[in-house]
Design a protein around this motif. Structure first.
Motif, short mmCIF file in Angstrom:
data_model
loop_
_atom_site.label_atom_id
_atom_site.label_comp_id
_atom_site.label_asym_id
_atom_site.label_seq_id
_atom_site.Cartn_x
_atom_site.Cartn_y
_atom_site.Cartn_z
N PRO A 73 0.90 -1.20 -0.05
CA PRO A 73 0.04 0.12 0.07
C PRO A 73 0.71 1.27 -0.04
O PRO A 73 0.61 2.39 -0.59
N TYR A 74 2.05 1.35 0.78
CA TYR A 74 2.66 2.61 0.71
C TYR A 74 3.12 2.97 -0.70
O TYR A 74 3.48 4.06 -0.57
N LYS A 75 3.33 2.24 -1.62
CA LYS A 75 3.50 2.54 -2.90
C LYS A 75 2.75 3.56 -3.39
O LYS A 75 3.09 4.41 -4.30
N TYR A 76 1.48 3.56 -3.01
CA TYR A 76 0.44 4.52 -3.61
C TYR A 76 -0.18 5.48 -2.85
O TYR A 76 -1.02 6.30 -3.08
N THR A 77 0.58 5.52 -1.45
CA THR A 77 -0.15 6.51 -0.28
C THR A 77 0.79 7.56 -0.10
O THR A 77 0.45 8.45 0.58
N GLU A 78 1.94 7.55 -0.29
CA GLU A 78 2.95 8.48 0.12
C GLU A 78 3.53 9.45 -0.97
O GLU A 78 4.28 10.21 -0.59
N GLN A 79 2.84 9.49 -1.98
CA GLN A 79 2.94 10.74 -2.69
C GLN A 79 1.53 11.37 -3.42
O GLN A 79 0.69 10.62 -3.39
N GLN A 80 1.74 12.82 -3.59
CA GLN A 80 0.34 13.19 -4.07
C GLN A 80 -0.05 12.82 -5.69
O GLN A 80 -1.08 12.69 -5.97
N VAL A 81 1.07 12.73 -6.43
CA VAL A 81 0.91 12.49 -7.85
C VAL A 81 1.44 11.24 -8.20
O VAL A 81 2.59 11.05 -7.74
N LEU A 82 0.80 10.29 -8.66
CA LEU A 82 1.29 9.02 -8.99
C LEU A 82 2.08 9.03 -10.45
O LEU A 82 1.44 9.71 -11.32
N SER A 83 3.11 8.42 -10.56
CA SER A 83 3.86 8.37 -11.76
C SER A 83 3.16 7.44 -12.82
O SER A 83 2.66 6.77 -12.50
N THR A 84 3.59 7.50 -14.14
CA THR A 84 3.11 6.80 -15.28
C THR A 84 3.34 5.21 -14.56
O THR A 84 2.50 4.16 -14.57
N ARG A 85 4.60 4.91 -14.19
CA ARG A 85 4.83 3.61 -13.38
C ARG A 85 4.02 3.20 -12.31
O ARG A 85 3.70 2.08 -12.40
N LYS A 86 3.76 4.01 -11.57
CA LYS A 86 2.97 3.62 -10.20
C LYS A 86 1.60 3.52 -10.80
O LYS A 86 0.95 2.59 -9.91
N LEU A 87 0.91 4.25 -11.57
CA LEU A 87 -0.20 4.16 -12.18
C LEU A 87 -0.59 2.53 -12.73
O LEU A 87 -1.52 2.12 -12.46
N TRP A 88 0.42 2.39 -13.78
CA TRP A 88 0.43 1.29 -14.13
C TRP A 88 0.47 0.10 -13.08
O TRP A 88 -0.29 -1.03 -13.14
N MET A 89 1.31 0.08 -12.17
CA MET A 89 1.31 -0.90 -11.23
C MET A 89 -0.03 -1.00 -10.33
O MET A 89 -0.63 -1.97 -9.99
N LEU A 90 -0.50 0.24 -10.11
CA LEU A 90 -1.88 0.46 -9.55
C LEU A 90 -2.89 -0.41 -10.21
O LEU A 90 -3.78 -1.01 -9.59
N HIS A 91 -2.91 -0.24 -11.58
CA HIS A 91 -4.08 -0.85 -12.42
C HIS A 91 -3.67 -2.30 -12.61
O HIS A 91 -4.68 -2.97 -13.13
N HIS A 92 -2.56 -2.95 -12.19
CA HIS A 92 -2.21 -4.21 -12.46
C HIS A 92 -1.77 -4.75 -11.16
O HIS A 92 -1.01 -5.83 -11.24
N ARG A 93 -2.23 -4.19 -9.97
CA ARG A 93 -1.83 -5.14 -8.87
C ARG A 93 -2.05 -6.34 -8.69
O ARG A 93 -1.61 -7.20 -7.99
N ARG A 94 -3.24 -6.79 -9.17
CA ARG A 94 -3.63 -8.17 -8.84
C ARG A 94 -2.70 -9.17 -9.68
O ARG A 94 -2.25 -10.24 -9.41
#
Length: 295
Positions: A73-94
């Motif tokens: 979870p910390y990957k997506y809660t510790e910054q205000q704007v998610l990078s392209t890389r983090k957005l990709w990871m968020l959409h493919h967490r499963r």
């Protein structure tokens, strides 16, 4: 008509290539390949190719650890704007979690199959560092945090684990004492090389780490001084040269360090994700290629 009909096809082909590239990079495929490549490079120093099953174990274990870290979870809660890389990871967490579990299964089977159980303590401490790198294990300012949040420890942890896996594991496999002079020399060279690359990623994460309270070298010293520190680490890596190498060997092995120095110098937080995901991780593969062509 011909040109206009080709344009959607070209855009579709580009989008497909981009999706595949993102999948390989952001699922840590290149990172796992780099870990395997650096391990292979150490084998080549002793004129031995890496055994296929050991290569697969290194690759799958790295894939597990990095993808497990990606779904925390910390990957997506510790910054205000998610990078392209983090957005990709968020959409493919499963999918990343499933990949991590599959990789763990493969690594576990290979670990038991090849009789590494007598080294459980040695490999276990590396696994523990990797797992507790992000998982809460130390209490700081009233909050439980991972080892990465201990001031200035983040880059050193990465350099230590990568050097231990890619230098000490081959030495142990070949029956060479990890405390011998040549093994420790290779370890030191690899440690400072990886340390410089770790600082590059700390520069990428500068704002995220500063907002999250992770005191890395760029956060505490500033980006300019962090770069100088990384360049000093590369200079130290260049100094640790095993005896008996020819001038040609030394020149070829120094080239990846020079390329890394350029990468460090031009590293900026504002660089695209591919600058770090392809160049910073890819430089480790280039290091392998240099060794492969030399030995």
């Amino acid at each position: 008509m011909h040109l206009s009909s080709d344009q959607p096809s070209a855009r579709s082909a580009y989008a497909s290539v981009r999706r595949c590239t993102d999948a390989v990079l952001y699922s840590s495929g290149l990172v796992a390949a780099a870990a395997m490549a650096l391990t292979w490079a150490t084998f080549l120093f002793w004129h031995v190719h890496i055994p296929l099953h050991l290569a697969a174990m290194i690759f799958s274990a790295t894939l597990f650890l990095y993808n497990l870290d990606s779904v925390l979870p910390y990957k997506y809660t510790e910054q205000q704007v998610l990078s392209t890389r983090k957005l990709w990871m968020l959409h493919h967490r499963r999918q990343l979690l499933l990949l991590a579990l599959l990789s763990l299964g493969v690594a576990g089977v290979l670990f038991l199959r090849d009789g590494w159980t007598h080294l459980t303590g040695f490999l276990g401490h590396l696994a523990a560092i990797s797992l507790f790198y992000s998982l809460p294990v130390v209490k700081r300012q009233g909050q439980w945090r991972g080892l990465r949040d201990v001031p200035l420890l983040k880059a050193f942890l990465i350099a230590y684990v990568w050097s231990a896996v890619t230098v000490w594991v081959p030495a142990l496999y070949l029956g060479k004492p990890v405390g011998s002079a040549v093994v420790m020399l290779l370890f030191a060279r690899r440690f400072f090389f990886i340390l410089a690359i770790a600082v590059v990623f700390d520069i990428r994460d500068y704002t995220k780490d500063r907002l999250g309270g992770t005191r890395t070298f760029p956060v505490l010293l500033g980006v300019k001084w962090a770069k100088l520190l990384a360049l000093a680490a590369l200079a130290l890596a260049a100094v640790f040269v095993p005896e008996g190498l020819s001038a040609v060997h030394i020149v070829v092995l120094t080239l990846p360090l020079l390329l890394t120095a350029i990468l460090v110098w031009f590293a900026e937080e504002s660089r695209p994700d591919y600058y770090f995901s392809i160049l910073a991780d890819g430089i480790m593969v280039i290091q392998f290629i240099a060794v492969y062509l030399t030995f």
